[in-house]
Design a protein around this motif. Structure first.
Motif, PDB file in Angstrom:
ATOM      1  N   ILE A  17       1.301  -1.078   0.025  1.00 38.69           N
ATOM      2  CA  ILE A  17       0.024   0.321   0.014  1.00 38.69           C
ATOM      3  C   ILE A  17       1.210   1.016  -0.162  1.00 38.69           C
ATOM      4  CG2 ILE A  17      -1.659   1.202   1.302  1.00 38.69           C
ATOM      5  CD1 ILE A  17      -2.642  -1.200   2.459  1.00 38.69           C
ATOM      6  N   THR A  18       1.703   1.102   0.650  1.00 39.06           N
ATOM      7  CA  THR A  18       2.631   2.413   0.729  1.00 39.06           C
ATOM      8  C   THR A  18       3.696   1.997  -0.411  1.00 39.06           C
ATOM      9  OG1 THR A  18       3.554   2.125   2.984  1.00 39.06           O
ATOM     10  CG2 THR A  18       4.752   3.055   2.069  1.00 39.06           C
ATOM     11  N   PHE A  58      10.307  12.083  -1.743  1.00 34.20           N
ATOM     12  CA  PHE A  58       9.508  11.111  -1.674  1.00 34.20           C
ATOM     13  C   PHE A  58      10.130   9.668  -1.526  1.00 34.20           C
ATOM     14  CE2 PHE A  58       6.191  13.431  -4.434  1.00 34.20           C
ATOM     15  CZ  PHE A  58       5.688  13.066  -3.265  1.00 34.20           C
ATOM     16  N   THR A  59      11.478   9.495  -2.040  1.00 35.88           N
ATOM     17  CA  THR A  59      12.300   8.219  -2.012  1.00 35.88           C
ATOM     18  C   THR A  59      12.691   8.387  -0.533  1.00 35.88           C
ATOM     19  OG1 THR A  59      13.156   7.806  -4.314  1.00 35.88           O
ATOM     20  CG2 THR A  59      14.370   7.131  -2.419  1.00 35.88           C
ATOM     21  N   ALA A  60      13.214   9.270   0.310  1.00 33.62           N
ATOM     22  CA  ALA A  60      13.224   9.242   1.870  1.00 33.62           C
ATOM     23  C   ALA A  60      11.793   9.356   2.736  1.00 33.62           C
ATOM     24  CB  ALA A  60      13.997  10.731   2.118  1.00 33.62           C
ATOM     25  N   ILE A  63      11.504   5.739   2.357  1.00 38.46           N
ATOM     26  CA  ILE A  63      12.332   4.292   3.597  1.00 38.46           C
ATOM     27  C   ILE A  63      11.981   4.083   5.100  1.00 38.46           C
ATOM     28  CG2 ILE A  63      15.014   4.635   4.371  1.00 38.46           C
ATOM     29  CD1 ILE A  63      15.705   4.941   1.111  1.00 38.46           C
ATOM     30  N   VAL A  64      10.656   6.256   5.123  1.00 32.59           N
ATOM     31  CA  VAL A  64      11.010   5.798   6.673  1.00 32.59           C
ATOM     32  C   VAL A  64       9.465   4.939   7.205  1.00 32.59           C
ATOM     33  CG1 VAL A  64      10.338   7.875   8.519  1.00 32.59           C
ATOM     34  CG2 VAL A  64      12.209   8.377   6.992  1.00 32.59           C
ATOM     35  N   LEU A  68       9.066   1.994   9.815  1.00 35.18           N
ATOM     36  CA  LEU A  68       8.492   1.883  10.614  1.00 35.18           C
ATOM     37  C   LEU A  68       7.999   0.700  10.503  1.00 35.18           C
ATOM     38  CD1 LEU A  68       7.520   5.836  10.612  1.00 35.18           C
ATOM     39  CD2 LEU A  68       8.236   4.350  12.413  1.00 35.18           C
ATOM     40  N   ILE A  69       7.282   0.222   9.415  1.00 34.52           N
ATOM     41  CA  ILE A  69       6.108  -1.017   9.195  1.00 34.52           C
ATOM     42  C   ILE A  69       6.853  -2.030   9.367  1.00 34.52           C
ATOM     43  CG2 ILE A  69       5.511  -2.398   7.196  1.00 34.52           C
ATOM     44  CD1 ILE A  69       4.781   0.872   5.943  1.00 34.52           C
ATOM     45  N   TRP A  70       8.211  -2.142   9.078  1.00 35.50           N
ATOM     46  CA  TRP A  70       9.221  -3.464   9.687  1.00 35.50           C
ATOM     47  C   TRP A  70       9.633  -3.895  10.569  1.00 35.50           C
ATOM     48  CZ3 TRP A  70       8.315  -7.866   6.437  1.00 35.50           C
ATOM     49  CH2 TRP A  70       8.460  -7.776   5.307  1.00 35.50           C
ATOM     50  N   GLY A  71       8.684  -2.888  11.971  1.00 31.89           N
ATOM     51  CA  GLY A  71       8.827  -2.702  13.019  1.00 31.89           C
ATOM     52  C   GLY A  71      10.694  -2.785  13.625  1.00 31.89           C
TER      53      GLY A  71
END
Length: 181
Positions: A17-18, A58-60, A63-64, A68-71
């Motif tokens: 989704i991201t 947008f690339t930066a 990555i952020v 956060l998603i992968w904890g």
């Protein structure tokens, strides 16, 4: 292997989704920048440069978001980010003029008070000979101005925002309000 995908199903969905949101935002932003560039009759190279700046941003952000998603452990991430921002802060403090010129270049792109080929006069006491200049090129950090005698002046973008700049009308230009008696 199948167990890995089952355990991290939510992360994969969130990552997808991201990515979709970022691609849509990049596409829409690029279309908007190209439209502003074509409506304002701006140089294609200038339009591409601003598109690259937004793409980098947008690339930066992506990555952020993935971090956060992968904890990633917040304490470890905080330590890493504080170290990175300390180094970046020192580098940006040392190179503040470059950053301000790039920012001014983006502002000049979207506000488009003048364009390549315009004849201008800069109200700056520090320029040795005040005269008119023709804008030859607008780059990321500076603007190339050509004097009538052929000399080339390289002028920083941030000073174009700080100093008064008069756009000189073409000789055949007539004021619409001048017909009043």
């Amino acid at each position: 292997m199948e167990d890995f995908f089952i355990r991290h199903y939510n992360e994969f969905i969130s990552s997808g989704i991201t990515l979709a949101i970022v691609f849509v935002l990049k596409f829409l932003t690029n279309k908007m920048i190209k439209k502003v560039g074509s409506i304002s009759d701006l140089n294609v190279a200038r339009t591409r440069l601003v598109s690259k700046y937004f793409s980098f941003g947008f690339t930066a952000l992506t990555i952020v978001a993935f971090t956060l998603i992968w904890g990633v452990n917040v304490k470890e991430l905080g330590l890493i980010l504080s170290s990175v921002f300390a180094v970046i802060g020192v580098a940006l403090f040392a190179q503040w003029s470059i950053l301000s010129n790039v920012t001014a270049g983006i502002i000049l792109f979207f506000s488009f008070p003048f364009k390549i080929g315009d004849r201008i006069k800069i109200m700056d006491k520090e320029i040795e000979s005040s005269g008119t200049y023709i804008i030859e090129d607008i780059r990321a950090y500076h603007i190339h101005l050509r004097r009538e005698n052929g000399e080339l002046l390289t002028y920083p973008n941030n000073l174009m925002l700080q100093k008064a700049v008069c756009v000189i009308a073409e000789e055949g230009f007539e004021n619409e309000g001048s017909d009043a008696v």
